[in-house]
Design an enzyme around this catalytic site. Sequence first.
Site, short mmCIF file in Angstrom:
data_model
loop_
_atom_site.label_atom_id
_atom_site.label_comp_id
_atom_site.label_asym_id
_atom_site.label_seq_id
_atom_site.Cartn_x
_atom_site.Cartn_y
_atom_site.Cartn_z
N HIS A 2 0.81 -1.23 0.00
CA HIS A 2 0.00 0.00 0.00
C HIS A 2 0.84 1.28 0.00
CE1 HIS A 2 0.97 -0.30 4.28
NE2 HIS A 2 0.76 1.00 4.32
C1 UD1 Z 1 -2.06 5.12 6.16
C2 UD1 Z 1 -0.75 5.56 6.82
C3 UD1 Z 1 0.29 4.47 6.66
C4 UD1 Z 1 -0.25 3.14 7.15
C5 UD1 Z 1 -1.53 2.82 6.41
C6 UD1 Z 1 -2.11 1.50 6.83
C7 UD1 Z 1 -0.29 7.98 6.76
C8 UD1 Z 1 0.55 9.03 6.14
N1 UD1 Z 1 -0.22 6.77 6.19
O1 UD1 Z 1 -1.81 5.02 4.77
O2 UD1 Z 1 1.42 4.81 7.42
O3 UD1 Z 1 0.71 2.13 6.92
O4 UD1 Z 1 -2.47 3.87 6.69
O5 UD1 Z 1 -3.27 1.20 6.14
O6 UD1 Z 1 -0.97 8.24 7.72
N2 UD1 Z 1 -9.15 4.58 2.03
C9 UD1 Z 1 -10.38 3.99 1.97
N3 UD1 Z 1 -10.97 3.62 3.13
C10 UD1 Z 1 -10.39 3.80 4.34
C11 UD1 Z 1 -9.13 4.42 4.38
C12 UD1 Z 1 -8.53 4.80 3.21
O7 UD1 Z 1 -10.94 3.80 0.90
O8 UD1 Z 1 -10.98 3.40 5.37
C13 UD1 Z 1 -8.48 4.95 0.76
C14 UD1 Z 1 -8.82 6.35 0.30
O9 UD1 Z 1 -8.84 6.34 -1.08
C15 UD1 Z 1 -7.62 7.13 0.77
C16 UD1 Z 1 -6.52 6.14 0.61
O10 UD1 Z 1 -7.09 4.87 0.94
O11 UD1 Z 1 -7.41 8.30 0.05
C17 UD1 Z 1 -5.35 6.39 1.49
O12 UD1 Z 1 -5.73 6.45 2.86
P1 UD1 Z 1 -4.81 7.26 3.90
O13 UD1 Z 1 -5.30 7.08 5.28
O14 UD1 Z 1 -4.63 8.66 3.45
O15 UD1 Z 1 -3.41 6.57 3.75
P2 UD1 Z 1 -3.02 5.02 3.74
O16 UD1 Z 1 -2.42 4.72 2.41
O17 UD1 Z 1 -4.12 4.16 4.23
#
Ligand code: UD1
Length: 379
Positions: free
Chosen positions: A205
């Site tokens: 991811h």
């Molecule tokens: C975040 C953390 C990362 C961790 C990861 C675990 C930061 C900078 N990054 O990354 O360190 O390893 O979580 O999962 O905080 N999304 C969904 N549903 C959700 C959450 C996210 O669809 O419940 C999608 C959305 O499109 C979102 C993308 O995932 O824009 C990224 O989510 P985000 O929380 O910004 O970062 P992660 O890549 O999950």
Amino acid sequence: MNLICNVVGARPNFMKMAPVILEENRRGLHQITVHTGQHYDAQMSDVFFKTLGMPQPDYDLGVGSGSHAEQTARIMVGFEKICLDRKPALVVVGGDVNSTLACALVAAKLHIPVAHVESGLRSFDRSMPEEINRILTDCIAEVLFTTERSANENLLREGVASERIHFVGNSMIDSLRSHLDSAVADKPWQRFGLEPGRYGLVTLHRPSNVDAPEALAETALALDEISSEIPLLFPVHPRTRERIQHFQIDWKFVRLIPPLDYLEFLGLMARARLVLTDSGGIQEETTALGVSCITIRPNTERPITIETGTNHLCAAKRRDIVDAARSALTGIRARQALPRFWDGQASSRIVDSLENWLTDRLPTQPQEPAKSASTLKST
Ligand code: UD1
């Protein structure tokens, strides 16, 4: 009574903070939990509260996704209101996600001390958002809980006073040890028609691996090639699913499935022959389980998983990944040693320190002079 405010936000926080929150509750400490809502899908959030036995959060900021600035800013605005309203004596944050830094920053500006669970880890790669979050959170935290020796060394090198550093071990491994037996007893591999010890598990991811089409395509080719030797199961993070669709990447043999809950994933990981990942936490969990792990990253902030664990780093290149998997599959899999304090008692040591710190720094009424003095700084 002094109020402790615990913060969780994204998936990896739940496993690290659940045992700490449960231990605070068990001791009857006055505490609240704030969920920022950085992760919000049922499979990325709710299911972890259920399986880890965590009480529902007292506040859910529901910030959701966005750019780093948007997400961090929304968390800060929401969390500041809670801090002003509830006036906690201490804010406890965990890990390295945007929620960690956002809440630490709010608390520090309001002169509320911050305790950081899993501090001091450094990849020395500032292109990772997590590295920025780690460095800045540690700069403003008052109480720093570390999981491995390298973290103590990093913090001391950065000028943190040694009395603020508490080497307590890994609270995520507390969660693992509490749930491992039931996770394995459920035999989650059967649901996917797999046999224990005869499959590999994949997670990806990180922006550096999934946001660049070339890197993701190379990795997909490598994983498809490895699938001809051992079946691979890939629970896909929502951000990765979106990237795979966007770049139209084709997977011929790897089985892509939705994210799994904690117990299913733990059970599958415990009996996997091999794990390929770019996660931070999974490097540690495979080390605790003695399962071979190939981390598709140029660096790790968790060197203990390489020095004494089962982890190997590998570039996001087709040949490198296939070669690393082949040597893991043909090699003897044995962990050399369990890192110190990864013994299921880290959260107990953390809460000992929190209690001592509160007694020491912020005496409540009435004071207990003799008892509190004798129990100070046990870690
Ligand atoms: C975040 C953390 C990362 C961790 C990861 C675990 C930061 C900078 N990054 O990354 O360190 O390893 O979580 O999962 O905080 N999304 C969904 N549903 C959700 C959450 C996210 O669809 O419940 C999608 C959305 O499109 C979102 C993308 O995932 O824009 C990224 O989510 P985000 O929380 O910004 O970062 P992660 O890549 O999950």
